[in-house]
Design a protein around this motif. Structure first.
Motif, PDB file in Angstrom:
ATOM      1  N   LEU A 138      47.404  55.063 -53.274  1.00  0.00           N
ATOM      2  CA  LEU A 138      46.023  55.314 -53.665  1.00  0.00           C
ATOM      3  C   LEU A 138      45.668  54.551 -54.942  1.00  0.00           C
ATOM      4  CD1 LEU A 138      45.790  59.196 -53.149  1.00  0.00           C
ATOM      5  CD2 LEU A 138      45.313  57.371 -51.493  1.00  0.00           C
ATOM      6  N   LYS A 163      45.973  49.081 -49.477  1.00  0.00           N
ATOM      7  CA  LYS A 163      45.982  50.421 -50.065  1.00  0.00           C
ATOM      8  C   LYS A 163      44.728  51.206 -49.664  1.00  0.00           C
ATOM      9  CE  LYS A 163      48.728  48.714 -53.958  1.00  0.00           C
ATOM     10  NZ  LYS A 163      48.827  48.531 -55.427  1.00  0.00           N
ATOM     11  N   VAL A 166      40.067  55.339 -53.547  1.00  0.00           N
ATOM     12  CA  VAL A 166      39.451  56.641 -53.803  1.00  0.00           C
ATOM     13  C   VAL A 166      38.197  56.388 -54.620  1.00  0.00           C
ATOM     14  CG1 VAL A 166      39.729  58.895 -54.884  1.00  0.00           C
ATOM     15  CG2 VAL A 166      41.678  57.812 -53.719  1.00  0.00           C
ATOM     16  N   LEU A 256      44.489  64.704 -55.856  1.00  0.00           N
ATOM     17  CA  LEU A 256      44.780  63.278 -55.797  1.00  0.00           C
ATOM     18  C   LEU A 256      45.016  62.695 -57.181  1.00  0.00           C
ATOM     19  CD1 LEU A 256      42.079  62.104 -53.207  1.00  0.00           C
ATOM     20  CD2 LEU A 256      44.426  62.825 -52.740  1.00  0.00           C
TER      21      LEU A 256
END
Length: 563
Positions: A138, A163, A166, A256
């Motif tokens: 991430l 990847k 976010v 996250l």
């Protein structure tokens, strides 16, 4: 409303008769100083047919829309427009499908912990790649905005190749203060996905402010309804490489950021501070996104007619006049996401779309009639009735990317979407007039009708990027979107009362119909058509090819080699 049938037949006959009269009265060239005089009877005839209950709201993929498309094709033939669709006909099919997430299959896995679809994560459909499973590290990329002209790039010095990015919703407000059109462009999901794809990302996770319960409610409600999307046949898109994406609850979003250099709470605080900063960094987690998209394909036609230009020097250049033919169907039949019929009257299930956008189609057809009455223009003119605007500007996207004429020869677009002809208007808004040399043309045309051209009265709505012309802009074509303004000689409708009254009371509701509480003023439709004709005529006959202004954001972004 079966009592409408005699009126429909009579008015349609009147329109056809007028078409024959137009043919006999046509002249070789436009007269200098000609003032158009579009018939309000013809405007009424088209609207009455297209907004009748028998078309059931003209939802793409339904018999009602097919009837509407055949009506427009028949009117084009009666007028004498050349067919300019597929295979020598008037129809240009748009490949669409209903898509919805496979809730039983979709899931997000964070560091080995599985979150099923709807439990903390909503796994989105992908209309181009119907099944994918991706695993990636991430990277938090802020708002996911890349705006080099404003000195802001959320991807600068980040490696997101292979990847999952976010992102937070929105855009950096201080960067786009007072720039509503640019803000809307960068805030769109399409733009953010395309930017992520251009940097090599394979997936995207959008962190929402929803609680898990709110996300579950969305998943089981609106999120469970099928959406209409273009298929991969339209051409490449960000979906091709960003093959899986998800919206996650604030709670899962915070996880996250665990063990990262900043928490989600700290990031939000930094980005919303009085003097904001926009942190971006790698997140120490690995996520697997698994998505399967259920698809039901269907086609829906754009309807395309042409007046061929007379000047060999510019006849192979095309002015494209557009209006969307579809509306949003009925309460019981339209179970798709987007463009929903807002229930206001349980006794009436149909959203007829008289103003939105039978009015625009009628004005486009009568613009064509007036062209033919005054003689063919120097440039060729395409008249395109578009499908699936209400589903996300889909018909125009497909046509702009796959036109039935050479793409590089489309020199301008003038779009008609929902002229609010329910009040005596004294001004018009020409969205896009500040981006190209079409602006002065619009001003001159309106002035000839004693109508002013005003600034955008609703900049916060970002209307320039919310109608079909925007897809032509994205292909580098200078465009105008003409709309009735906020001024009126009648104080009941002045200062936006007429326009906003329609939006708040009738827009996307059953009351957008004829012979009810809404009074549609056909003479105002004729007045609007006269202005539209004058704009189109000058573009079509001008010595100067339409061109972007040097300082236009959209011209600089899409008008050259940049994408």
């Amino acid at each position: 409303m079966k009592y409408l049938i005699p009126a429909l037949a009579g008015l349609a006959l009147a329109a056809c008769t007028a078409a024959n009269d137009t043919d006999s009265a046509a002249v070789d060239t436009a007269e200098a100083g000609f003032m158009p005089d579009v018939s309000e009877v013809n405007i009424e005839a088209h609207i009455r047919f297209l907004a009748s209950d028998y078309l059931n709201g003209r939802d793409p993929g339904t018999p009602g829309y097919e009837i509407a498309a055949n009506y427009v094709a028949s009117q084009m033939r009666l007028l004498g427009l050349e067919p300019a669709g597929d295979n020598g006909g008037y129809f240009a099919q748009v490949p669409l499908h209903e898509v919805r997430p496979d809730a039983a299959y979709n899931q997000l896995t964070l560091d080995g912990e599985v979150f099923e679809h709807g439990t903390g994560a909503y796994i989105s459909s992908n209309p181009s790649v119907l099944e994918a499973e991706i695993t990636g590290e991430l990277v938090f990329v802020g708002h996911g905005v890349s705006a080099a002209n404003r000195g802001h790039d959320d991807y600068a010095d980040l490696d997101v190749d292979g990847k999952i990015v976010v992102v937070l919703g929105g855009v950096p407000e201080n960067v786009f203060e007072g720039l509503s059109e640019e803000r809307a462009h960068h805030n769109s999901g399409t733009t953010k996905r395309n930017v992520a794809a251009a940097h090599g990302a394979i997936g995207m996770i959008s962190v929402t402010s929803w609680t898990p319960e709110q996300l579950t409610g969305f998943t089981n409600g609106f999120g469970s309804r099928p959406a209409v999307r273009l298929t991969s046949a339209t051409g490449p898109s960000g979906y091709d490489s960003v093959t899986a994406s998800a919206n996650v609850s604030a709670e899962l979003g915070a996880r996250l950021f665990e063990d990262a250099e900043m928490s989600l709470e700290d990031v939000r605080a930094a980005m919303s501070a009085e003097e904001p900063s926009y942190p971006r960094f790698e997140l120490p987690h690995t996520v697997t996104l698994r998505q399967r998209t259920l698809s039901e394909p269907f086609d829906s036609p754009n309807v395309v007619g042409m007046i061929r230009g007379t000047d060999p020097a510019v006849a192979d250049e095309y002015l494209v006049l557009t209006a969307h033919l579809d509306h949003i169907g009925s309460v019981t039949e339209n179970m798709r996401a987007g463009g929903s019929c807002n229930t206001t009257d349980d006794s009436d299930e149909i959203c007829n779309g008289a103003v939105d956008n039978a009015s625009g189609i009628s004005i486009m057809l009568e613009t064509a009639r007036t062209f033919l009455a005054q003689g063919a223009p120097r440039r060729s003119v395409l008249f395109v009735a578009l499908t699936a605007e209400e589903k996300g500007l889909l018909g125009s996207e497909h046509f702009a990317r796959n036109p039935t004429v050479p793409a590089e020869q489309m020199v301008a677009n003038v779009n008609l979407d929902m002229p609010v002809i329910v009040y005596d208007f004294a001004d018009v808004i020409a969205f896009g007039s500040n981006h190209s040399n079409l602006g002065p043309i619009a001003t001159r045309a309106a002035a000839r009708m004693d109508i002013a051209v005003s600034e955008d009265p609703l900049p916060e709505q970002s209307l320039f990027v919310r109608s079909d012309h925007y897809n032509f802009v994205r292909e580098g074509v200078p465009s105008l979107f003409l709309m009735t303004g906020f001024s009126s000689p009648d104080p009941r409708w002045d200062e936006g009362e007429g326009f906003m009254g329609f939006l708040t009371t009738h827009y996307h509701r059953q009351t957008d119909q004829l012979d009810g509480e809404l009074e549609v003023l056909f003479e105002q439709g004729a007045k609007f058509a006269n202005i539209n004709y004058l704009i189109a005529r000058e573009i079509a006959d001008s010595d100067v090819r339409p061109a972007w202004n040097d300082d236009s954001f959209f011209g600089n972004l899409f008008g050259g080699d940049a994408e």
